[in-house]
Design an enzyme around this catalytic site. Structure first.
Site, mmCIF file in Angstrom:
data_model
loop_
_atom_site.group_PDB
_atom_site.id
_atom_site.type_symbol
_atom_site.label_atom_id
_atom_site.label_comp_id
_atom_site.label_asym_id
_atom_site.label_seq_id
_atom_site.Cartn_x
_atom_site.Cartn_y
_atom_site.Cartn_z
ATOM 1 N N GLU A 27 48.055 43.088 27.916
ATOM 2 C CA GLU A 27 48.301 41.993 28.860
ATOM 3 C C GLU A 27 48.678 42.544 30.233
ATOM 4 O O GLU A 27 48.104 42.169 31.253
ATOM 5 C CB GLU A 27 49.423 41.111 28.311
ATOM 6 C CG GLU A 27 49.838 39.985 29.237
ATOM 7 C CD GLU A 27 51.093 39.276 28.751
ATOM 8 O OE1 GLU A 27 51.333 38.142 29.199
ATOM 9 O OE2 GLU A 27 51.847 39.866 27.941
ATOM 10 N N HIS A 28 49.690 43.416 30.273
ATOM 11 C CA HIS A 28 50.118 44.065 31.516
ATOM 12 C C HIS A 28 49.813 45.555 31.410
ATOM 13 O O HIS A 28 50.165 46.186 30.413
ATOM 14 C CB HIS A 28 51.624 43.923 31.732
ATOM 15 C CG HIS A 28 52.121 42.505 31.747
ATOM 16 N ND1 HIS A 28 52.545 41.849 30.611
ATOM 17 C CD2 HIS A 28 52.267 41.624 32.771
ATOM 18 C CE1 HIS A 28 52.933 40.631 30.939
ATOM 19 N NE2 HIS A 28 52.774 40.461 32.236
ATOM 20 N N GLN B 281 53.182 19.193 17.934
ATOM 21 C CA GLN B 281 53.077 17.750 18.174
ATOM 22 C C GLN B 281 52.807 17.426 19.644
ATOM 23 O O GLN B 281 52.104 16.457 19.964
ATOM 24 C CB GLN B 281 54.330 17.023 17.676
ATOM 25 C CG GLN B 281 55.632 17.390 18.360
ATOM 26 C CD GLN B 281 56.353 18.538 17.674
ATOM 27 O OE1 GLN B 281 55.746 19.366 17.015
ATOM 28 N NE2 GLN B 281 57.675 18.581 17.836
#
Length: 427
Positions: free
Chosen positions: A325-326, A189
């Site tokens: 990611e790393h 939302q």
């Protein structure tokens, strides 16, 4: 944590499965997200209130969405001075790094033709800061400071609220970073409110920041209505280690990411079977002493793997295939492999560069691509908060020189109006 040798039959299959992982669920998740997006688009603030009550179990009327300046000031009295000092230190480091990423408007002359590019900041950016399992003031700094360095005039932050309100750490970080508006709404939302705009939350041009699978799906579905930085999922770390790595350090770094979330993914790729087994033992020992051991234990049990390969070249090839990611290079000469690494959100070079230092105070951004998307996404940077428009300026003399070329290409494509636009100038 499983140990898999390169000679094992399961090796290639496991690598392939990890490399093809996805951070997003289809089916029911997407259907649910679409329902919420449509409801907010049509119902605005009232729909945001309804879903906040349903999912966060907090009743908020639209006038209560926005955090007041007085509430932000009060947050400073709820944290210790040394905590505020730590946030300010991190902010200074993040600002110093991102100021080096500034792109400038440029032009050059090619005879009577002027060509170039104008760089302008976005008008309004929305930051999503996740809540629930942890508090992330560092993510506030990492997303807001580059936006302000880039020159974005209106920076909006949305974060889920508890009945007790928003963590003072988040509010202080937002104030330090220069966030203009803070809203205590989260989830799909909040993403919808920022994308479509409501009476209370004016729409933004781009939404950045990580979130759960529902938030990530919402960003993906709204791409085109607004810009997005990337589709971020659970945290990941791949440690590439040689036989000289310290197993205690490697295990500690793996657990550093595993404690984020039960779905966090951590991997070890090493040339030493002995090291792999020592790391597995260290992981089990260190788990017992962690405050978030339940979360980290589930992450390790579900996703952690130690791969043993024959050479560092093969280890780098595996790292490139997984595109984590790393990526930590706990090896003797890490800079020797720098140009061989093709796919990683961020690289941590050497035995004394744990990912935690970059999560907080090193300066480079910690909002990074996950789920293998490091193959085509980059770390959050100033480029995410500006747009570039091309500059073209011809003199009459230069237009005459290219008239025939334009006409011929226009004829190839069947667009005679293109050719006539030059002819109309009676060159």
């Amino acid at each position: 944590m499983k140990v898999i040798l390169q000679t094992d039959r399961a090796f290639r299959g496991m690598i392939k499965r990890i490399a093809s992982r996805s951070n997003l669920h289809g089916g029911a998740v997407e259907a649910s997200v679409r329902t919420i997006l449509k409801a907010v688009e049509r119902g605005g603030d009232q729909a945001v209130s309804r879903y906040t009550r349903k999912f966060d179990r907090v009743t908020l009327k639209p006038p209560q969405f926005r955090v007041s300046p007085e509430q932000v000031k009060e947050a400073y009295y709820q944290i210790r001075k040394d905590e505020g000092d730590a946030l300010r230190h991190a902010a200074q480091r993040i600002m110093a790094f991102h100021e080096r990423q500034r792109a400038k408007t440029w032009m050059y002359q090619d005879g009577g033709v002027t060509l170039g590019q104008v760089v302008v900041p976005l008008d309004a950016v929305g930051l999503y800061v996740p809540g629930g399992k942890a508090v992330y003031p560092s993510s506030v700094l990492m997303s807001a400071i580059p936006a302000k360095v880039a020159g974005v005039k209106r920076v909006v932050m949305c974060t889920p609220t508890q009945k007790s309100g928003i963590s003072p750490y988040l509010l202080v970080a937002a104030d330090i970073a220069g966030v203009d508006e803070v809203y205590r709404i989260g989830g799909v939302q909040a993403i919808a409110a920022m994308a479509y705009g409501t009476k209370t939350v004016a729409r933004v041009d781009k939404i950045v920041g990580p979130g759960n699978v529902y938030v990530a799906t919402a960003k993906r579905l709204l791409y085109g209505t607004v810009g997005i930085d990337m589709i971020a999922g659970p945290s990941e770390l791949l440690v590439l280690a040689d036989e000289g790595a310290n197993p205690s350090h490697v295990a500690a770094d793996l657990l550093c990411e595993a404690e984020h979330d039960e779905e966090a993914r951590v991997y070890l790729v090493t040339t030493s079977e002995r090291l792999a087994k020592d790391v597995v033992r260290q992981v089990q020992e260190q788990l017992k002493r962690l405050k978030r051991s339940k979360i980290a234990s589930k992450s390790i049990a579900r996703h952690a793997v130690a791969f043993v390969v024959g050479s560092m070249e093969e280890a780098v090839a595996v790292a490139n295939e997984i595109a984590a990611e790393h990526l930590e290079l706990s090896v003797e000469r890490p800079f020797d492999y720098l140009e061989k690494v093709r796919h990683a959100g961020a690289l941590f070079l050497g035995r004394h560069t744990p990912p935690a230092v970059a999560d907080y105070v090193a300066g480079p951004n910690h909002i990074l691509p996950t789920g293998g998307t490091a193959r085509f996404f980059s770390a959050l940077s100033l480029d995410d908060f500006v747009k570039k428009s091309n500059i073209i300026a011809y003199t009459k003399e230069e237009l005459v020189k290219v008239r025939d070329h334009v006409s011929r290409i226009a004829q190839m494509e069947g667009f005679d109006a293109h050719a006539k636009s030059l002819e109309s100038r009676h060159l």
